[in-house]
Design a protein around this motif. Structure first.
Motif, PDB file in Angstrom:
ATOM      1  N   ASN A   1      51.575  38.251  11.821  1.00  0.00           N
ATOM      2  CA  ASN A   1      51.520  39.661  11.453  1.00  0.00           C
ATOM      3  C   ASN A   1      50.101  40.039  11.034  1.00  0.00           C
ATOM      4  O   ASN A   1      49.372  39.213  10.487  1.00  0.00           O
ATOM      5  CB  ASN A   1      52.472  39.952  10.292  1.00  0.00           C
TER       6      ASN A   1
ATOM      7  N   GLN B   1      47.825  43.185   9.025  1.00  0.00           N
ATOM      8  CA  GLN B   1      47.736  44.407   8.233  1.00  0.00           C
ATOM      9  C   GLN B   1      46.267  44.819   8.219  1.00  0.00           C
ATOM     10  O   GLN B   1      45.407  44.022   7.867  1.00  0.00           O
ATOM     11  CB  GLN B   1      48.227  44.109   6.814  1.00  0.00           C
TER      12      GLN B   1
ATOM     13  N   LYS C   1      47.432  50.293  20.090  1.00  0.00           N
ATOM     14  CA  LYS C   1      48.819  49.847  20.252  1.00  0.00           C
ATOM     15  C   LYS C   1      49.320  50.101  21.660  1.00  0.00           C
ATOM     16  O   LYS C   1      49.976  49.245  22.269  1.00  0.00           O
ATOM     17  CB  LYS C   1      49.722  50.553  19.230  1.00  0.00           C
TER      18      LYS C   1
ATOM     19  N   GLN D   1      50.454  44.888  17.763  1.00  0.00           N
ATOM     20  CA  GLN D   1      51.258  45.425  16.680  1.00  0.00           C
ATOM     21  C   GLN D   1      50.570  45.102  15.355  1.00  0.00           C
ATOM     22  O   GLN D   1      50.125  43.985  15.138  1.00  0.00           O
ATOM     23  CB  GLN D   1      52.669  44.824  16.692  1.00  0.00           C
TER      24      GLN D   1
ATOM     25  N   GLU E   1      50.135  46.775  10.983  1.00  0.00           N
ATOM     26  CA  GLU E   1      50.387  47.803   9.976  1.00  0.00           C
ATOM     27  C   GLU E   1      49.045  48.376   9.558  1.00  0.00           C
ATOM     28  O   GLU E   1      48.083  47.631   9.377  1.00  0.00           O
ATOM     29  CB  GLU E   1      51.077  47.199   8.752  1.00  0.00           C
TER      30      GLU E   1
ATOM     31  N   LYS F   1      47.178  50.516   6.615  1.00  0.00           N
ATOM     32  CA  LYS F   1      47.473  50.836   5.215  1.00  0.00           C
ATOM     33  C   LYS F   1      46.230  51.355   4.511  1.00  0.00           C
ATOM     34  O   LYS F   1      45.187  50.714   4.522  1.00  0.00           O
ATOM     35  CB  LYS F   1      47.974  49.577   4.504  1.00  0.00           C
TER      36      LYS F   1
END
Length: 108
Positions: free
Chosen positions: A25, A27, A44, A50, A52, A54
């Protein structure tokens, strides 16, 4: 480990690609506003990465994350990094000079 780029976008793509192959993952964290060069939806859609995205009020507010945390900062002093325990990759950008990517030793 520090790598310099004439591009501002390539270091972000490099981390995203490595994390895709590692099934990790990601971020991406920023303060103030997302840098103008970074088009999250295009990245994307075109590359299929993929992640996140923030926004934090301060870098001290970056919390632990299950994966890699990338901090993007646009600043004049492109070589200055503030090492934080919850950040794995730092990307310091400058509109004219490009960017520096710092990979932390504690990187997961």
């Amino acid at each position: 480990n520090v790598i310099s780029f004439s591009s501002q976008t390539v270091p972000v793509l490099a981390v995203l690609r490595a994390n895709l192959f590692a099934n990790k993952n990601t971020q991406i964290v920023y303060t103030n506003k997302i840098p103008s060069f970074f088009d999250a939806e295009a990245i994307k859609k075109v590359y299929g990465y993929q992640f996140e995205l923030k926004k934090v009020d301060s870098v001290e507010a970056i919390t632990e994350f299950d994966g890699s945390t990338v901090l993007i900062v646009e600043q004049e002093a492109i070589c200055n990094f503030t090492i934080l325990p919850n950040v794995d990759f730092y990307i310091n950008t400058h509109p004219e000079l490009g960017s520096f990517l710092l990979v932390c030793q504690h990187s997961k």
